[in-house]
Design an enzyme around this catalytic site. Structure first.
Site, PDB file in Angstrom:
ATOM      1  CG  HIS A 178      -1.477   3.913   4.396  1.00 15.72           C
ATOM      2  ND1 HIS A 178      -2.662   3.311   5.219  1.00 15.72           N
ATOM      3  CD2 HIS A 178      -0.727   2.846   3.801  1.00 15.72           C
ATOM      4  CE1 HIS A 178      -2.499   1.965   4.664  1.00 15.72           C
ATOM      5  NE2 HIS A 178      -1.628   1.679   4.111  1.00 15.72           N
ATOM      6  CG  ASP A 201      -4.648   5.343   6.881  1.00 17.65           C
ATOM      7  OD1 ASP A 201      -3.594   5.144   7.261  1.00 17.65           O
ATOM      8  OD2 ASP A 201      -5.237   4.831   5.764  1.00 17.65           O
ATOM      9  CB  SER A 232      -1.083  -0.120   1.381  1.00 19.77           C
ATOM     10  OG  SER A 232      -0.131  -0.119   2.460  1.00 19.77           O
TER      11      SER A 232
END
Length: 365
Positions: free
Chosen positions: A343, A340, A58
């Site tokens: 990240h 978040d 991610s």
């Protein structure tokens, strides 16, 4: 990291008996100095051939993951760039975008959208898939071996030429999903001391395979300080990193540094594999902002996320069965380092890219 694994990390972090035997060797030293960018483009028959090929998770995914919760394809993800969800695990751009910009390229197309046509392939391709690792994490996520299979298939179809690869760069992102998956399957905290070398060894296998396929310059991320992510610091109001967890990261990074040194000395014939030192870059940004006087810091509380669930049961982007938002989001993401619970924001990635400048300069040599 994949959403929905917060309890696993909480379990890990609360196990204070865990202390790995790594000597705390730092990887490549991070820096916040500004450097001039140098884009050395190679032309073949008048055509610029430098491309960027991306593998991982991610921190690098720009749109491949539309499975699982699909949070990166829901609001408020993407509100800064491109103004709507684009599959990036951030409010805006992620590291892939900044790395491509540094190399003088546009961000390579996500593998999922490869059918868009030839002109979209001129900058390379992004195979990274949020939630993945070197081993299987959560089905049907394609692990790194599968991502490289996708890449090799395109090479066999002559989508990219050998000359494309010789003048290009591969970026490999690995930020911890293997460890959360290991715990979710009943692996013990103590057993991680044996599992970490297995992860690093498999990562080395993947790097060597990418090199043998023809890409001669490769960057690979060192693990970020997982104990400083909001999912780790929430228990102390985002004020303090968990040193126990960061010891595991240091062990991983020490083994990675040793392996990369060996590869560069014995296998890559002078074409460097460069470590992207997320560990020291994260610490540099967090510590710089945490020590600044209130009001003078870009990130006033660098470990507090912009977007978070209203309770531990919810994650940024989650809604209830009636469609009500089960999260809160800040008004100005550019004032937050973290988007978040794991990240960075676009502004966070921009600050990290500055701290990573020496590593990026090494890719151009």
């Amino acid at each position: 990291m994949a959403p929905g694994q917060k309890l696993l990390f909480t379990f890990f972090l609360c196990s204070s008996s865990f202390l790995l035997t790594g000597k705390g060797v730092e990887v490549v030293e991070g820096s916040s100095r500004h450097h001039h960018q140098h884009h050395h483009h190679v032309k073949h028959n008048g055509v610029d051939t430098k491309k960027l090929f991306v593998f991982g998770d991610s921190y690098a995914d720009t749109g491949n993951n539309r499975i699982s919760n699909g949070d990166s394809w829901k609001l408020p993800y993407g509100i800064t760039f491109p103004g709507k969800p684009s599959g990036r695990f951030s409010d805006g751009r992620v590291f892939t975008d900044f790395l491509a910009r540094y190399l003088g390229l546009k961000s390579p197309v996500a593998y999922k959208f490869r059918r868009f046509g030839g002109k979209h392939l001129k900058y390379g391709m992004n195979f990274a898939f949020g939630g993945t690792g070197v081993f299987d994490t959560t089905a049907p996520y394609p692990n790194m071996t599968t991502q490289i299979d996708f890449f090799e298939r395109l090479l066999n179809e002559s989508v990219f030429t050998p000359f494309d690869l010789e003048t290009s760069i591969a970026h490999v992102s690995l930020v911890g999903n293997d460890y959360s998956a290991y715990l979710s399957r009943g692996g013990s905290v103590q057993g991680l001391q044996t599992f970490i070398p297995q992860v690093v060894n498999e990562l080395v296998v993947d790097i060597k395979r990418i090199y043998k396929l023809g890409v001669k310059k490769i960057s690979v991320t060192a693990l970020q300080p997982l104990g400083c992510l909001p999912r780790s610091t929430i228990q102390n109001s985002f004020q303090r990193c968990n040193d126990t967890f960061n010891q595991a990261v240091i062990f991983h990074n020490t083994l990675l540094q040793q392996a990369v040194t060996n590869l560069n000395n014995n296998h890559t014939h002078g074409s460097p594999i460069v470590i992207i030192d997320l560990y020291n870059a994260f610490l540099s940004v967090i510590q710089q902002n945490a020590t600044n006087q209130q009001g003078s810091s870009k990130f006033a509380n660098p470990m507090r996320p912009c977007c978070r669930g209203i309770s531990p049961a919810y994650y940024c982007g989650n809604v209830d069965q009636n469609g009500n938002n089960m999260y809160t989001v800040c008004q100005h993401p550019n004032n937050y380092f973290f988007w978040d619970d794991s990240h960075p924001t676009q502004a966070g990635w921009e600050a990290l890219t500055t701290a990573l400048q020496p590593n990026l300069d090494s890719l151009q040599r």
